[in-house]
Design a protein around this motif. Structure first.
Motif, PDB file in Angstrom:
ATOM      1  N   ARG A   1      -3.230  35.476  15.830  1.00 52.49           N
ATOM      2  CA  ARG A   1      -4.696  35.349  15.684  1.00 52.49           C
ATOM      3  C   ARG A   1      -5.201  34.021  16.229  1.00 52.49           C
ATOM      4  NH1 ARG A   1      -8.551  36.608  15.494  1.00 52.49           N
ATOM      5  NH2 ARG A   1      -9.728  36.911  13.599  1.00 52.49           N
ATOM      6  N   ALA A   2      -4.292  33.083  16.467  1.00 50.04           N
ATOM      7  CA  ALA A   2      -4.697  31.754  16.945  1.00 50.04           C
ATOM      8  C   ALA A   2      -4.596  31.686  18.470  1.00 50.04           C
ATOM      9  CB  ALA A   2      -3.812  30.690  16.302  1.00 50.04           C
ATOM     10  N   HIS A   3      -5.233  30.664  19.042  1.00 49.57           N
ATOM     11  CA  HIS A   3      -5.253  30.477  20.496  1.00 49.57           C
ATOM     12  C   HIS A   3      -5.132  28.974  20.758  1.00 49.57           C
ATOM     13  CE1 HIS A   3      -6.723  30.536  24.657  1.00 49.57           C
ATOM     14  NE2 HIS A   3      -6.568  31.843  24.649  1.00 49.57           N
ATOM     15  N   PRO A   4      -4.355  28.577  21.784  1.00 49.29           N
ATOM     16  CA  PRO A   4      -4.196  27.135  22.020  1.00 49.29           C
ATOM     17  C   PRO A   4      -5.496  26.438  22.433  1.00 49.29           C
ATOM     18  CG  PRO A   4      -3.142  28.429  23.763  1.00 49.29           C
ATOM     19  CD  PRO A   4      -3.540  29.389  22.699  1.00 49.29           C
ATOM     20  N   GLU A   5      -6.417  27.181  23.056  1.00 51.12           N
ATOM     21  CA  GLU A   5      -7.726  26.623  23.446  1.00 51.12           C
ATOM     22  C   GLU A   5      -8.828  27.541  22.921  1.00 51.12           C
ATOM     23  OE1 GLU A   5      -7.590  24.757  27.671  1.00 51.12           O
ATOM     24  OE2 GLU A   5      -6.271  26.518  27.731  1.00 51.12           O
ATOM     25  N   PRO A   6      -9.132  27.442  21.627  1.00 49.97           N
ATOM     26  CA  PRO A   6     -10.045  28.402  20.992  1.00 49.97           C
ATOM     27  C   PRO A   6     -11.390  28.551  21.703  1.00 49.97           C
ATOM     28  CG  PRO A   6      -9.067  26.954  19.346  1.00 49.97           C
ATOM     29  CD  PRO A   6      -8.657  26.427  20.677  1.00 49.97           C
ATOM     30  N   GLU A   7     -11.903  27.424  22.240  1.00 51.90           N
ATOM     31  CA  GLU A   7     -13.231  27.488  22.864  1.00 51.90           C
ATOM     32  C   GLU A   7     -13.202  28.278  24.182  1.00 51.90           C
ATOM     33  OE1 GLU A   7     -10.857  24.308  24.355  1.00 51.90           O
ATOM     34  OE2 GLU A   7     -11.421  24.734  22.280  1.00 51.90           O
TER      35      GLU A   7
ATOM     36  N   GLY B   1     -14.615  37.350  15.058  1.00 47.85           N
ATOM     37  CA  GLY B   1     -15.006  37.511  16.454  1.00 47.85           C
ATOM     38  C   GLY B   1     -14.134  36.780  17.456  1.00 47.85           C
ATOM     39  N   GLY B   2     -13.388  35.773  17.000  1.00 47.87           N
ATOM     40  CA  GLY B   2     -12.572  34.973  17.919  1.00 47.87           C
ATOM     41  C   GLY B   2     -11.293  34.505  17.249  1.00 47.87           C
ATOM     42  N   PRO B   3     -10.660  33.466  17.826  1.00 49.35           N
ATOM     43  CA  PRO B   3      -9.381  32.992  17.277  1.00 49.35           C
ATOM     44  C   PRO B   3      -9.534  32.409  15.873  1.00 49.35           C
ATOM     45  CG  PRO B   3      -9.845  31.995  19.420  1.00 49.35           C
ATOM     46  CD  PRO B   3     -11.089  32.687  18.988  1.00 49.35           C
ATOM     47  N   LEU B   4      -8.445  32.437  15.122  1.00 55.51           N
ATOM     48  CA  LEU B   4      -8.416  31.872  13.764  1.00 55.51           C
ATOM     49  C   LEU B   4      -7.112  31.121  13.567  1.00 55.51           C
ATOM     50  CD1 LEU B   4      -9.467  34.490  11.042  1.00 55.51           C
ATOM     51  CD2 LEU B   4     -10.642  32.377  11.641  1.00 55.51           C
ATOM     52  N   GLY B   5      -7.203  29.984  12.896  1.00 51.55           N
ATOM     53  CA  GLY B   5      -5.978  29.276  12.504  1.00 51.55           C
ATOM     54  C   GLY B   5      -5.453  28.338  13.582  1.00 51.55           C
ATOM     55  N   GLY B   6      -4.414  27.598  13.224  1.00 51.06           N
ATOM     56  CA  GLY B   6      -3.782  26.641  14.138  1.00 51.06           C
ATOM     57  C   GLY B   6      -2.684  27.317  14.938  1.00 51.06           C
ATOM     58  N   PHE B   7      -2.670  27.108  16.242  1.00 52.39           N
ATOM     59  CA  PHE B   7      -1.712  27.798  17.115  1.00 52.39           C
ATOM     60  C   PHE B   7      -0.269  27.462  16.748  1.00 52.39           C
ATOM     61  CE2 PHE B   7       0.685  28.345  21.105  1.00 52.39           C
ATOM     62  CZ  PHE B   7       0.361  29.677  21.383  1.00 52.39           C
TER      63      PHE B   7
ATOM     64  N   ALA C   1       3.803  30.122  10.112  1.00 52.18           N
ATOM     65  CA  ALA C   1       4.203  29.547   8.807  1.00 52.18           C
ATOM     66  C   ALA C   1       3.058  29.668   7.800  1.00 52.18           C
ATOM     67  CB  ALA C   1       4.604  28.091   8.976  1.00 52.18           C
ATOM     68  N   ASP C   2       1.821  29.405   8.269  1.00 56.66           N
ATOM     69  CA  ASP C   2       0.654  29.511   7.386  1.00 56.66           C
ATOM     70  C   ASP C   2       0.501  30.940   6.865  1.00 56.66           C
ATOM     71  OD1 ASP C   2       0.122  26.869   7.912  1.00 56.66           O
ATOM     72  OD2 ASP C   2      -1.498  27.258   9.345  1.00 56.66           O
ATOM     73  N   HIS C   3       0.718  31.898   7.765  1.00 52.86           N
ATOM     74  CA  HIS C   3       0.563  33.303   7.381  1.00 52.86           C
ATOM     75  C   HIS C   3       1.615  33.715   6.362  1.00 52.86           C
ATOM     76  CE1 HIS C   3       1.063  37.732   7.922  1.00 52.86           C
ATOM     77  NE2 HIS C   3      -0.220  37.646   7.713  1.00 52.86           N
TER      78      HIS C   3
ATOM     79  N   ILE D   1      -7.917  45.550  16.296  1.00 51.12           N
ATOM     80  CA  ILE D   1      -7.594  44.293  15.625  1.00 51.12           C
ATOM     81  C   ILE D   1      -7.326  43.255  16.707  1.00 51.12           C
ATOM     82  CG2 ILE D   1      -5.911  43.155  14.130  1.00 51.12           C
ATOM     83  CD1 ILE D   1      -5.371  45.957  12.897  1.00 51.12           C
ATOM     84  N   PRO D   2      -8.095  42.140  16.705  1.00 51.23           N
ATOM     85  CA  PRO D   2      -7.903  41.162  17.780  1.00 51.23           C
ATOM     86  C   PRO D   2      -6.637  40.339  17.613  1.00 51.23           C
ATOM     87  CG  PRO D   2      -9.630  40.416  16.273  1.00 51.23           C
ATOM     88  CD  PRO D   2      -9.173  41.756  15.781  1.00 51.23           C
ATOM     89  N   ARG D   3      -5.896  40.233  18.701  1.00 52.80           N
ATOM     90  CA  ARG D   3      -4.728  39.365  18.768  1.00 52.80           C
ATOM     91  C   ARG D   3      -4.785  38.618  20.098  1.00 52.80           C
ATOM     92  NH1 ARG D   3      -4.323  40.309  14.097  1.00 52.80           N
ATOM     93  NH2 ARG D   3      -2.715  41.462  12.980  1.00 52.80           N
ATOM     94  N   TYR D   4      -4.082  37.489  20.161  1.00 52.69           N
ATOM     95  CA  TYR D   4      -3.970  36.742  21.418  1.00 52.69           C
ATOM     96  C   TYR D   4      -2.494  36.613  21.769  1.00 52.69           C
ATOM     97  CZ  TYR D   4      -8.846  35.680  20.580  1.00 52.69           C
ATOM     98  OH  TYR D   4     -10.197  35.816  20.357  1.00 52.69           O
TER      99      TYR D   4
END
Length: 394
Positions: free
Chosen positions: A62-68, A80-86, A91-93, A283-286
C-alpha cells in the motif's frame, strides 16, 4: 491487451448488470492497462487466480517510495493513494494485525452472536409494528451494523449520526478536502474516546479499552486503530445487507428459495458477499519491485488494482458468474481478501449477515421491493457505493 488504456469507471447498464466493457476485457485476459477515475495510469487485474495470488504477494504493497508521484485511484484521503512508510510497511502491517486479531477471534465473535440476534429482533419488531411500506436501509441495514460495532468497540451509540457523517466524508472519492476533514474529525473523536476509556480505568470493557491498555500502544495509535475499525466495521456491512436484500428480491425465485429452506442461509450469505460486487475498481496496491503478471511487465511503483469483484465473476471459476444463485457450488470468493491481509472482521460480518437474513426470511416471507430496480439510488461519492434507500413492502 487493448492498445490504449481503458478509462475507469466502466459504464453499467443497470445496478444488477455488469459493465459490458469489463466483461469483454476479462474474456481477453487477466490484466489490463487502465486510467483511474482521476486520470492516472495503472493496471487492473481481473482474473481469479491472479488476484488471489497477488493479494498475498509481498512484492505489492500500500506504500510508495514517492507518494506525491504515485498514481491515485480517487480523492479519498485514506483509500485514494499510497498509505504508510515504504520501508516499514510490512512490519507495521504485521504488528497491527497481531494487535487486532485477538479481538476478532472466533470465540469472541461467537460470544457476540446473541447480542446481534437480540438487536436484529428489536429492529424487525419495530419494522413490523410500523407496517409497510418501509425503507429497509433506514430500518435495518444502517442501524444494525452501527449498533454492533459500537457495542464491540465501546463507542457510544448516541454518537452515531456524528461519526457516520465523518466516515462518509472520509470515504468520499470525489473531494479530497472533504475526505481529509472527515478523517481528521474521526481521529480527534477517537483520541477523546481513548482519553475517556483511560479515565474510566476498565481495561477489559471493550476493544478500544483493551487496545489502550496494551503495552507499547500509544493513545494516538489506539485511537487510529479504533476509528479504522469503526469505519471498516460498519460501512461495508451496511452495503452488504442492502445489496443482499436487493439481489435476493430482484432475482426470480431466490428470496423464495431462502424462505422455503432456511438451511440455505450459509450459501445465501456467501452468494450475497460474492455476487453484488460486479467489479470495475479494485484494491489499490503499488509494485514494490518490477514483476510479471500473466506475461505483462509491471514496473516498480506502478499502481495495480486487484479487482476482487471481477475475480469473483471469473467465468473460468464460477459457472454463469453474473447469475445470483443460492444453489451455486461453493468456491471461496475473494471479497475479504486472501492470505496475510485477509479481513480480520470477516467472522463478524458473516455472523451479522447470517442473523439478519435468517430472521428477515422467517419474519417477512412475502417481502418484495417497493419500487422498480431502476428507481433505486446508490451513493456514488463514497467508496462502498451502497444504497441510499431500499423501499420494501410485504
Amino acid at each position: 491487451m487493448p492498445s490504449a488504456p481503458v478509462q475507469l469507471p466502466f459504464e453499467q447498464p443497470g445496478p444488477l448488470e455488469p459493465p459490458p466493457l469489463l466483461r469483454r476485457l476479462q474474456a481477453s485476459g487477466p490484466i489490463h492497462a487502465i486510467r483511474t477515475a482521476v486520470g492516472h495510469p495503472g493496471w487492473q487485474v481481473t482474473g481469479y487466480e491472479q488476484v488471489r495470488a497477488l493479494l498475498d504477494d509481498a512484492r505489492l504493497g500500500r506504500a510508495h517510495p514517492e507518494p506525491e508521484r504515485a498514481s491515485r485511484t480517487g480523492e479519498s484521503e485514506l483509500f485514494g493513494g499510497p498509505l504508510g512508510g515504504f520501508d516499514t510497511e510490512q512490519a507495521d502491517h504485521r504488528r497491527m494485525r497481531s494487535l487486532l486479531q485477538p479481538h476478532f477471534s472466533p470465540k469472541r465473535m461467537r460470544a457476540l452472536r446473541g447480542g446481534v440476534e437480540q438487536l436484529t429482533t428489536q429492529l424487525l419488531d419495530e419494522l413490523e409494528k410500523a407496517g409497510p411500506p418501509a425503507d429497509l436501509h433506514a430500518a435495518l441495514a444502517l442501524p444494525l451494523p452501527i449498533a454492533v460495532i459500537c457495542e464491540l468497540l465501546g463507542v457510544p451509540y448516541e454518537d452515531r449520526e456524528q461519526f457516520r457523517a465523518w466516515t462518509q466524508e472520509t470515504a468520499d472519492v470525489t473531494d479530497r478536502a472533504r475526505s481529509a476533514q472527515g478523517l481528521g474529525a474521526l481521529f480527534t473523536y477517537g483520541q477523546q474516546l481513548v482519553a475517556r476509556k483511560r479515565a474510566a480505568g476498565d481495561a477489559e470493557a471493550d476493544v478500544i479499552s483493551r487496545l489502550a491498555a496494551t503495552d507499547g500502544v500509544s493513545d494516538d495509535e489506539a485511537a487510529a486503530m479504533g476509528m479504522f475499525l469503526l469505519f471498516a466495521g460498519h460501512e461495508t456491512t451496511v452495503t452488504a445487507i442492502g445489496k443482499g436484500v436487493l439481489w435476493l428480491l430482484a432475482t426470480p425465485g431466490q428470496w423464495q428459495a431462502l424462505v422455503t429452506d432456511p438451511s440455505r442461509i450459509d450459501a445465501a450469505v456467501e452468494e450475497i458477499l460474492r455476487a453484488p460486487s460486479l467489479g470495475g475498481g479494485g484494491i489499490p496496491r503499488y509494485a514494490r519491485e518490477d514483476l510479471d503478471i500473466a506475461g505483462v511487465h509491471v514496473r516498480a511503483g506502478d499502481l495495480v488494482l486487484l479487482d476482487t469483484g471481477a475475480a469473483n465473476h471469473d467465468a473460468g471459476v464460477f459457472a454463469d458468474p453474473d447469475r445470483f444463485d443460492l444453489s451455486r457450488p461453493a468456491v471461496p470468493h475473494l471479497i475479504f481478501g486472501h492470505g496475510a491481509r485477509y479481513c480480520v472482521g470477516a467472522p463478524l460480518a458473516r455472523i451479522e449477515l447470517q442473523v439478519v437474513f435468517s430472521q428477515l426470511a422467517a419474519r417477512f416471507p412475502t417481502l418484495e421491493l417497493g419500487c422498480a430496480v431502476e428507481e433505486l439510488t446508490f451513493d456514488k461519492r463514497t467508496l462502498t457505493g451502497g444504497l441510499t434507500t431500499l423501499p420494501v413492502v410485504w
